[in-house]
Design a protein around this motif. Sequence first.
Motif, PDB file in Angstrom:
ATOM      1  N   LEU A 137      -8.063   2.456  -5.409  1.00 14.29           N
ATOM      2  CA  LEU A 137      -8.044   1.567  -6.095  1.00 14.29           C
ATOM      3  C   LEU A 137      -7.321   0.188  -5.742  1.00 14.29           C
ATOM      4  CD1 LEU A 137      -8.549   0.648  -9.404  1.00 14.29           C
ATOM      5  CD2 LEU A 137      -6.500   1.801  -9.750  1.00 14.29           C
ATOM      6  N   HIS A 138      -6.395   0.589  -5.178  1.00 19.84           N
ATOM      7  CA  HIS A 138      -5.626  -0.743  -4.501  1.00 19.84           C
ATOM      8  C   HIS A 138      -6.729  -1.574  -3.622  1.00 19.84           C
ATOM      9  CE1 HIS A 138      -1.483  -2.171  -3.082  1.00 19.84           C
ATOM     10  NE2 HIS A 138      -2.148  -2.802  -2.667  1.00 19.84           N
ATOM     11  N   ALA A 139      -7.701  -0.908  -2.804  1.00 18.60           N
ATOM     12  CA  ALA A 139      -8.280  -1.679  -1.868  1.00 18.60           C
ATOM     13  C   ALA A 139      -9.399  -2.447  -2.438  1.00 18.60           C
ATOM     14  CB  ALA A 139      -9.035  -0.736  -0.952  1.00 18.60           C
ATOM     15  N   THR A 140      -9.854  -1.715  -3.959  1.00 16.69           N
ATOM     16  CA  THR A 140     -10.787  -2.556  -4.769  1.00 16.69           C
ATOM     17  C   THR A 140     -10.297  -3.595  -5.205  1.00 16.69           C
ATOM     18  OG1 THR A 140     -11.890  -0.299  -5.004  1.00 16.69           O
ATOM     19  CG2 THR A 140     -12.280  -1.978  -6.437  1.00 16.69           C
ATOM     20  N   VAL A 141      -8.834  -3.595  -5.625  1.00 20.00           N
ATOM     21  CA  VAL A 141      -8.276  -4.892  -6.004  1.00 20.00           C
ATOM     22  C   VAL A 141      -8.261  -5.878  -4.996  1.00 20.00           C
ATOM     23  CG1 VAL A 141      -6.471  -5.842  -7.074  1.00 20.00           C
ATOM     24  CG2 VAL A 141      -7.098  -3.487  -7.857  1.00 20.00           C
ATOM     25  N   ALA A 175      -5.433   1.713   5.805  1.00 18.14           N
ATOM     26  CA  ALA A 175      -6.851   2.320   6.456  1.00 18.14           C
ATOM     27  C   ALA A 175      -6.816   3.652   6.648  1.00 18.14           C
ATOM     28  CB  ALA A 175      -7.231   1.464   7.610  1.00 18.14           C
ATOM     29  N   ARG A 176      -5.861   4.219   7.086  1.00 17.78           N
ATOM     30  CA  ARG A 176      -5.687   5.728   7.289  1.00 17.78           C
ATOM     31  C   ARG A 176      -5.650   6.468   5.858  1.00 17.78           C
ATOM     32  NH1 ARG A 176      -5.351   6.969  12.672  1.00 17.78           N
ATOM     33  NH2 ARG A 176      -5.048   5.301  14.098  1.00 17.78           N
ATOM     34  N   ARG A 177      -4.774   5.841   5.002  1.00 15.55           N
ATOM     35  CA  ARG A 177      -4.691   6.642   3.619  1.00 15.55           C
ATOM     36  C   ARG A 177      -5.884   6.421   2.782  1.00 15.55           C
ATOM     37  NH1 ARG A 177      -1.434  10.343   2.893  1.00 15.55           N
ATOM     38  NH2 ARG A 177      -1.053   9.489   0.702  1.00 15.55           N
ATOM     39  N   TYR A 178      -6.498   5.254   3.100  1.00 17.25           N
ATOM     40  CA  TYR A 178      -7.556   4.924   2.219  1.00 17.25           C
ATOM     41  C   TYR A 178      -8.956   6.052   2.860  1.00 17.25           C
ATOM     42  CZ  TYR A 178     -12.306   2.754   1.166  1.00 17.25           C
ATOM     43  OH  TYR A 178     -13.357   2.478   0.781  1.00 17.25           O
ATOM     44  N   VAL A 202       0.770  -1.064   0.052  1.00 20.62           N
ATOM     45  CA  VAL A 202       0.052   0.119  -0.128  1.00 20.62           C
ATOM     46  C   VAL A 202       0.778   1.314   0.000  1.00 20.62           C
ATOM     47  CG1 VAL A 202      -1.529   1.110   1.370  1.00 20.62           C
ATOM     48  CG2 VAL A 202      -2.081  -1.007   0.938  1.00 20.62           C
ATOM     49  N   PRO A 203       1.850   1.509   0.831  1.00 18.92           N
ATOM     50  CA  PRO A 203       2.558   2.523   0.724  1.00 18.92           C
ATOM     51  C   PRO A 203       3.136   3.091  -0.739  1.00 18.92           C
ATOM     52  CG  PRO A 203       3.289   1.263   2.415  1.00 18.92           C
ATOM     53  CD  PRO A 203       2.512   0.412   1.790  1.00 18.92           C
ATOM     54  N   ILE A 204       3.236   2.016  -1.481  1.00 18.09           N
ATOM     55  CA  ILE A 204       3.567   2.381  -3.040  1.00 18.09           C
ATOM     56  C   ILE A 204       2.542   3.245  -3.729  1.00 18.09           C
ATOM     57  CG2 ILE A 204       4.222   1.668  -5.080  1.00 18.09           C
ATOM     58  CD1 ILE A 204       5.631  -0.852  -3.754  1.00 18.09           C
ATOM     59  N   SER A 205       1.373   2.317  -3.404  1.00 15.36           N
ATOM     60  CA  SER A 205       0.087   3.321  -4.069  1.00 15.36           C
ATOM     61  C   SER A 205      -0.181   4.446  -3.234  1.00 15.36           C
ATOM     62  CB  SER A 205      -1.235   2.363  -3.638  1.00 15.36           C
ATOM     63  OG  SER A 205      -1.135   1.199  -4.528  1.00 15.36           O
ATOM     64  N   ALA A 206       0.122   4.757  -2.025  1.00 11.97           N
ATOM     65  CA  ALA A 206      -0.113   5.885  -1.140  1.00 11.97           C
ATOM     66  C   ALA A 206       0.769   7.011  -2.012  1.00 11.97           C
ATOM     67  CB  ALA A 206       0.177   5.736   0.023  1.00 11.97           C
ATOM     68  N   PHE A 257       0.881   7.957  -4.811  1.00  9.03           N
ATOM     69  CA  PHE A 257      -0.119   8.566  -5.777  1.00  9.03           C
ATOM     70  C   PHE A 257      -1.398   9.146  -5.403  1.00  9.03           C
ATOM     71  CE2 PHE A 257       2.938   5.462  -7.593  1.00  9.03           C
ATOM     72  CZ  PHE A 257       3.635   6.135  -8.529  1.00  9.03           C
ATOM     73  N   GLY A 258      -1.482   9.270  -3.947  1.00  8.88           N
ATOM     74  CA  GLY A 258      -2.610   9.794  -3.735  1.00  8.88           C
ATOM     75  C   GLY A 258      -3.769   8.719  -3.120  1.00  8.88           C
ATOM     76  N   GLN A 259      -4.668   9.354  -2.453  1.00  6.91           N
ATOM     77  CA  GLN A 259      -6.033   8.477  -1.846  1.00  6.91           C
ATOM     78  C   GLN A 259      -6.757   7.859  -2.816  1.00  6.91           C
ATOM     79  OE1 GLN A 259      -9.715  10.091  -0.235  1.00  6.91           O
ATOM     80  NE2 GLN A 259      -8.730   9.605   1.904  1.00  6.91           N
TER      81      GLN A 259
END
Length: 232
Positions: A38-42, A110-113, A25-29, A31-33
Amino acid sequence: MIAWLRTLLFRIVFYTISVPIVVSVPISALFGQQAVILHATVWTTFHRWCARVLLGIRIRTEGPQPTGPVLYAAKHQSMFEALELQGMLDGPAMVLKEELANIPAWGYAARRYGALVIDRAASAKALRQMMREGKAAKETGRSVLIFPEGTRVLPGDQPPLKSGFAGLYRALGMATVPIAIDSGLVWPKKGAKHAGTITFRFGEAIPPGLSREEIDARVHAAINALDVPRVS
């Protein structure tokens, strides 16, 4: 025996692959919320695939789903809906218990989400923080999801709603859509999971501005529409 074998296979496949998904997740983070959502949806799409293919669990939805942002109030009987509703409701901001948000990697994700974190004691300070975060989510056009009973319950259990729900309802001034869910019948808190169908029943949208007594009564009845009260 078959149910236990399928449950074991699910645990091996889902949790093994979930580890790299969550820790990345830190990699996705970076690029923003929206990237985190999208990461969570996958991840939740993968969870649905595992539940269907490995456990034989299918989903049935009933009732119209809203097209705009609302406050969702859902029954909570298992982990299944905590993940499933993320994708089904197009990435809502979820109210999350503080102990979950403190888990390494998972809590950061969760917090970044954009989860609305609240402690189990539901202190006045924590409730105010939850309301501020809920308003911030609303301003970005996101729906908000809360499990108003506060924790997972067994099928047939119909506890009163926590006070935080009414406070969030008043603070957001959004229509509320209750969701009845019967996941506990096939996805028990303990023991093997069973093949079957989980129903998500979307209730009629409830307008903002009602008294606490009325909103609690209407939501409590709607989220328990698929349930039969336990006899003590």
